[in-house]
Design a protein around this motif. Structure first.
Motif, PDB file in Angstrom:
ATOM      1  N   GLU A   1       0.831  -1.196   0.000  1.00 49.91           N
ATOM      2  CA  GLU A   1       0.000   0.000   0.000  1.00 49.91           C
ATOM      3  C   GLU A   1       0.869   1.250   0.000  1.00 49.91           C
ATOM      4  N   LYS A   2       1.960   1.181   0.781  1.00 43.27           N
ATOM      5  CA  LYS A   2       2.924   2.301   0.782  1.00 43.27           C
ATOM      6  C   LYS A   2       3.456   2.532  -0.638  1.00 43.27           C
TER       7      LYS A   2
ATOM      8  N   ASN B   1       0.884   4.147  -2.762  1.00 45.62           N
ATOM      9  CA  ASN B   1       0.749   5.571  -2.432  1.00 45.62           C
ATOM     10  C   ASN B   1       1.882   6.387  -3.023  1.00 45.62           C
TER      11      ASN B   1
END
Ligand SMILES: Nc1ncnc2c1ncn2[C@@H]1O[C@H](COP(=O)(O)OP(=O)(O)OP(=O)(O)O)[C@@H](O)[C@H]1O
Ligand SMILES: [Mg+2]
Lengths: 251, 215
Positions: B205-206, B209
């Motif tokens: 997810e990082k 992003n």
């Protein structure tokens, strides 16, 4: 000086002959507009000239250098090195911009000069900022393409093409993907370029623009040049196909 | 067997499972790119070989593939396979996952509009530059969710190495469960898999992003 010369270009897609023997010359500082009905082969002509398509027959010559030469059996392209060099002579502005979405506006404009022309980064950046300023986009340098309007994106793509210092710039319907109210800003940019004697070939459906900005107009239909010459001559042509085509624009 | 002994055995099983995980990622992701290029090659022979590779590796169970890789050399050549267990696991997993990654890469590359290639071409970028600078970064952004799925599956799939009794966490857990008649090792394994995948999901997810700065 002849910046671009095309002799007896032919191009087919399978059985469909799209360009049937077209020759044209563009001199330095000249603006050539290409008009004609949909499917007449205008984009194909431009794509052959910019080597996005390979020609079947005919010569393609930039500044006296042969990119492709017809030798009876077909168009023979120059070696990779010469072609790389010749690619530096022209730029192309697409209908749908084709900006690089992962690059900032500034990087879109300065990346190719740095990576392809091996220009110094500082100089490339300075030049890019000047061009963006000229396009009225200096304050958008750090934006990403998705954050811009269509008209702004198209101005970035014009700046990107100009950053390579091309000898001739091609436009394929540069305003067709834009809302009508954004068309004007792009046409103005092109008019300014014409005023600064940029050599240009423009495929367009904007008839009054073509009449205003061009030194020469070509009317194409079904893969051949039906009428060519000064805007005055072409737009007052007595040719049936030309008259019928214009009637649709003048309503 | 005390809880701490069980935990330490499970821990070393977990370590072995993570070894599968890490080495499989290291080998299968680049190999997948090779297969993807083969799959998109204009050369019909290379294309057919790649297609065949993908269809076999995706169309048969990973467990079976592991057994073929491990026992194959013995049955075919009478080779001594004693020290071959770990390499066989890594080879089997890497070959298998490369097939899945290849298809993910291919779909990612094919989803990039042709206009991106044309713009790069007219600007004079070489083929290599076009791929590395223009296509690859955009492709990575597009395939990240699919890659996350694949990695999460891999964490759980490491348990399939039990097929050739490689001492990863699930194999160890099963042995303990059988000898001690307790299902606790399975709970422990479940928690380990789950927590590992929480970390995977967090990291991915990082990454997503980080690439969300453009569309
Ligand atoms: N890659 C291709 N493969 C097959 N046919 C093609 C290809 N590109 C163009 N054509 C065909 O060639 C003809 C000319 O197309 P082209 O895009 O050059 O027309 P155009 O004058 O630019 O039209 P428009 O004004 O709609 O943009 C059309 O019939 C089109 O379908
Ligand atoms: Mg067109």
């Amino acid at each position: 000086m002849e910046v671009l010369k095309i002799n007896h270009l032919r191009k087919s897609f399978g059985d469909l002959e799209v360009i049937k023997d077209i020759s044209l010359t563009v001199n330095e500082g000249e603006v050539l507009s290409i008009i004609g009905p949909s499917g007449s082969g205008k984009s194909t002509l431009l794509r052959c000239a910019t080597m996005l398509e390979t020609m079947d027959r005919g010569d393609l010559i930039y500044l006296g250098e042969y990119a492709a030469k017809d030798d009876q059996s077909g168009s023979k392209y120059a070696d990779a090195n010469s072609l790389k060099n010749i690619k530096g002579y022209f730029g192309l502005v697409f209908q749908n911009f084709n900006l690089f979405p992962h690059y900032s506006v500034l990087r879109n404009v300065m990346d190719a000069p740095v990576r392809v022309q091996k220009k110094d980064k500082k100089d490339a950046k300075k030049h890019a900022m000047e061009l963006l300023d000229r396009m009225g986009l200096a304050d958008k340098a750090d934006y990403y393409p998705y954050q811009l309007s269509g008209g702004q994106q198209q101005r970035v793509s014009i700046a990107r093409a100009l950053a390579m210092n091309p000898d001739i710039l091609f436009f394929d319907e540069p305003t067709s993907a834009l809302d009508p109210e954004l068309t004007g800003e792009i046409l103005k940019v092109i008019k300014d370029l014409a005023a600064s004697h940029m050599t240009m070939v423009i495929v367009t459906h904007e008839m009054s623009f073509a009449r205003d900005v061009s030194d020469k107009v070509i009317f194409m239909d079904k893969g051949i040049i039906v009428e060519e010459g000064s805007p005055e001559k072409v737009f007052s042509s007595e040719n049936e196909r030309m008259k019928e085509f214009l009637k649709r624009f003048n309503g | 067997m005390s809880f701490s002994v069980i935990m330490s055995k499970m821990g070393s099983g977990y370590f072995n499972a993570m070894a599968i995980f890490v080495f499989t990622i290291i080998f299968s992701m680049p190999l997948g790119m090779v297969v993807a290029f083969g799959r998109m090659s204009k050369n019909k022979i290379i294309q057919s070989i790649s297609k065949f590779y993908i269809s076999i590796l995706r169309g048969t169970p990973l467990m079976l593939q592991l057994m073929v890789v491990f026992y194959g050399p013995f049955y075919l050549f009478g080779a001594n396979i004693d020290g071959f267990r770990f390499p066989a696991v890594i080879i089997g997993f890497s070959l298998n996952y490369a097939a899945y990654f290849a298809e993910i890469y291919r779909s990612g590359i094919e989803s990039i509009p042709v206009g991106q290639y044309e713009a790069a071409n007219v600007l004079g970028y070489s083929k290599r530059q076009t791929f590395g600078l223009i296509i690859l970064p955009q492709m990575i952004k597009r395939i990240l969710p699919a890659v996350t799925n694949e990695i999460i599956t891999l964490v759980k799939d490491t348990s399939l190495a039990f097929a050739i009794t490689y001492q990863e966490m699930f194999t160890v857990g099963k042995q303990i469960a059988a000898s001690q008649t307790t299902i606790m090792p399975f709970f422990i394994a479940g928690v380990f898999y789950y927590v590992t995948n929480l970390v995977v999901a967090f990291v991915m997810e990082k990454a997503e992003n980080k690439l969300a700065y453009y569309r």
